[in-house]
Design an enzyme around this catalytic site. Structure first.
Site, PDB file in Angstrom:
ATOM      1  N   CYS A  28      47.070  65.634  26.176  1.00 28.81           N
ATOM      2  CA  CYS A  28      48.466  66.052  26.151  1.00 28.81           C
ATOM      3  C   CYS A  28      49.292  64.814  25.836  1.00 28.81           C
ATOM      4  O   CYS A  28      48.792  63.864  25.232  1.00 28.81           O
ATOM      5  CB  CYS A  28      48.866  66.676  27.486  1.00 28.81           C
ATOM      6  SG  CYS A  28      48.645  65.583  28.912  1.00 28.81           S
ATOM      7  N   HIS A 570      36.790  23.262  38.288  1.00 29.70           N
ATOM      8  CA  HIS A 570      38.247  23.418  38.392  1.00 29.70           C
ATOM      9  C   HIS A 570      38.590  24.867  38.027  1.00 29.70           C
ATOM     10  O   HIS A 570      38.476  25.273  36.872  1.00 29.70           O
ATOM     11  CB  HIS A 570      38.951  22.447  37.434  1.00 29.70           C
ATOM     12  CG  HIS A 570      40.436  22.347  37.641  1.00 29.70           C
ATOM     13  ND1 HIS A 570      41.302  23.351  37.283  1.00 29.70           N
ATOM     14  CD2 HIS A 570      41.205  21.353  38.164  1.00 29.70           C
ATOM     15  CE1 HIS A 570      42.539  22.980  37.570  1.00 29.70           C
ATOM     16  NE2 HIS A 570      42.508  21.763  38.108  1.00 29.70           N
TER      17      HIS A 570
END
Length: 644
Positions: A28, A570
């Site tokens: 739809c 890191h």
């Protein structure tokens, strides 16, 4: 962008059980609608992680995936191509979905299908009735007078509007007969004829039937020993639906036995004659009683139980939406509106509108609480506004039920707003959008109290959801801390390591350090190695060794292996600025570790929402020489670097 739609379609197909689990598909304006062979094969958790998916719910035999306007059609085109299925209309999909329904669901769906086509007529009639009420209401604009009395020149206009407003309800059985016959497979115009027969002016008007019973003045036909009441069915719903069904059964059977050359004459004749006779003999009286019981039950709930009845209805309605059973309420609502002259209006509209607005308010509360979850924030804001306008499924299924506590908050707010609307006797004159804009369907003298009840529902639901969210959030925080502690002590998966090797501390996609979006890392200033775009917010030890430094900001870890290799892990780019937020250390500086030990957990979604890249650098500082042995998709503890 087209590649993105194709990727989304492929991910959805995988999550719903693959090509073999698809019966049919359609879409739809906002949703991909699927009929599946086995709903249990759907991986809801994985589906909710797909970027373009805004929610999902299962209703009426259809599994519906909310994608949004402008997206769903493009994903659908890719989906039917890779799933090797043919394009279907929504009506064809509904027919497929109906095969999965149980008898009760089929009955409720049938009732909904009968009324949906005639709703525009009822809405138009109701709004015209509202205009007529505005013109004729005493004291609304002029003290002690109606507009018609104050301005006699508009009297004829008011009479015309009144005639127009009554037509839809006066001839309601004709409309229902046409629609129901079409749904049941009969000739629609014959259904209209049955409806017209039931309100023929030669019959006693159905609105006076009750008083005539008391007075003993009901007229009868006397046919073959039967006394058949000559009473019309104005203001009724169920009798004409049942009669249309009977008409369909008779007509279909006659079509099979009547010769083709006589079919166009004999079949309509016998169909109308038999269905009409059965209507007045059996169907009409029985179904009139059933319809009256339904109406009386609703009126008892509102006018006898008062606030308690409104609260019960307001709390129950969203629960019925979940199961799809709310369609059954259309029948009682339509019959009440058909008797609007005697009842003054329907009390159910305001209650449903309060429940819907409460669902929207709960979703907006989730939006306010989801600052670190952009996907949920977007979904909650859009579905919250949609609910305020009367479309609740995205909010209920995409947000509130998923988190649970907002649904409870909405039930509280909807119940309070519904109770107030019931106490104040807020009545509607038509069907329409059950949200704040539904004020146009309310009787003029009730409009102010309708808006007050909506405000009460919204404020109550928002406040209840925020309160429950804090309670749940605190529990989640405590649970998360407990999980982190358990994770810290949970036995890790260890491997045999080779000297000079570094193993992936993070699962994801490995890239050369030169492609990390940070000038320092890319230039090799800190060291050489790889960046890993993580798929999971967890860091493990990349070898046997010791933590040389766990940064105070929790985003970076320095380690040294037992054979002397130093590395820096890191997490993210510039994430030092977060000052430890969204990071949970599981070890500390100085701890001895073995390859696979859990070191750190981090919330990827929250870090991304804060605007940071989560690419995790795994770097070996100079003077070690580094060779990258694997890039692309990596699992934790895959060998990624060697050093010399």
């Amino acid at each position: 962008m087209e590649e993105k739609y194709g990727k989304t379609a492929q991910e959805i197909l995988s999550c719903v059980g693959g090509e073999g689990n698809i019966v049919s598909a359609a879409h739809c304006a906002t949703r991909l609608r699927l009929v599946l062979k086995d709903d249990s094969k759907v991986d809801l958790e994985a589906l909710e992680q797909i970027e373009l998916v805004k929610g999902n719910f299962n209703n009426g035999g259809q599994f519906q995936i909310i994608l949004g306007t402008g997206i769903v059609n493009k994903v659908y085109a890719e989906f039917i191509a890779i799933a090797h299925i043919t394009e279907m209309t929504k009506e064809e999909l509904k027919q497929q979905a109906a095969k999965k329904m149980n008898p009760v669901q089929k009955l409720l769906k049938t009732l909904a299908d009968v009324f949906v086509p005639i709703l525009p007529a009822l809405v138009a009639s109701g709004l015209l009735m509202g205009i007529n009420n505005i013109l004729t209401a005493q004291g609304m604009f002029v003290p002690g007078k109606s507009l018609v009395e104050a301005f006699p020149a508009i009297k004829d206009i008011a009479e015309m509007v009144n005639l127009f407003s009554n037509a839809g309800f006066t001839f309601l059985p004709v409309l229902i007969g046409f629609s129901a016959a079409k749904i049941f497979g009969a000739t629609p115009i014959l259904g209209a004829v049955i409806g017209a027969i039931m309100i023929h002016p030669d019959l006693m008007n159905g609105y006076g039937y009750g008083q005539a019973l008391l007075d003993g003045t009901v007229p009868y036909w006397h046919i073959f020993g039967f006394s058949v009441a000559k009473v019309g069915y104005q203001g009724t719903v169920l009798p004409v639906i049942a009669s249309a069904f009977c008409l369909a059964v008779i007509e279909k059977r006659l079509r099979k036995v009547v010769p083709a050359m006589l079919d166009n004459i004999v079949t309509p004749l016998l169909s109308v004659l038999l269905a009409g006779a059965l209507t007045f003999l059996f169907i009409g009286p029985v179904m009139r009683g059933v319809g009256d019981m339904m109406t009386n039950a609703v009126m008892w709930l509102f006018f006898d139980l008062g606030a308690l009845g409104g609260l019960i209805y307001g709390v129950t309605y969203p629960l019925l939406v979940i199961t799809g059973m709310h369609h059954s309420l259309v029948t009682a609502e339509t019959q009440i509106l058909a008797n609007i002259g005697t009842l003054g209006g329907s009390p159910t509209f305001a209650v449903v509108a309060a429940a819907n607005c409460a669902q929207g308010a709960a979703a907006l509360a989730v939006m306010c609480r989801s600052k670190n979850d952009p996907k949920m924030r977007s979904m909650a804001s859009a579905s919250g506004i949609s609910s305020m306008l009367g479309i609740t499924e995205p909010a209920i299924f995409g947000v509130n039920l998923k988190l649970r506590y907002p649904f409870y908050g909405a039930l509280i707010g909807g119940g309070i707003g519904a109770a107030y609307a019931t106490v104040m006797h807020v009545l509607s004159v038509s069907q329409g959008p059950c949200g704040v804009i539904g004020v146009i369907c309310i009787r003029p003298d009730c409009m102010v109290q309708f808006m007050v009840s909506m405000v009460i529902a919204i404020i109550s639901a928002f406040g209840a959801t925020m309160f429950l969210g804090k309670v749940v959030g605190q529990k989640e925080k405590e649970t998360g801390s407990k999980a982190a502690r358990e994770a810290e002590h949970k036995p890790a998966v260890h491997i045999e390591t080779e000297p000079g090797c570094v193993y992936a501390p993070v699962q994801g996609r490995a890239i050369p350090h030169t492609e990390i979006k940070d000038a320092t890392f890319a230039a090799g200033v800190v060291g050489e190695g790889v960046g890993i775009i993580p798929a999971k917010g967890e860091v493990v030890a990349p070898f046997d060794g010791q933590i040389s430094m766990f940064f105070d900001t929790k985003h970076a870890i320095g380690l040294v292996s037992d054979d002397g290799v130093e590395i820096l892990i890191h997490v993210g780019v510039n994430t030092v600025e977060l000052q430890g937020k969204h990071f949970t250390p599981l070890k500390q500086s100085g701890d001895k570790v073995k390859a696979g030990d859990r070191l750190l957990e981090f919330d990827m979604d929250a870090i991304k929402a804060a605007g940071y890249d989560v690419t995790t650098a795994v770097l070996v500082p100079a003077p070690k020489r580094v060779q990258v042995v694997k890039t692309g998709d990596v699992e934790q503890l895959d060998k990624i670097l060697t050093t010399s």
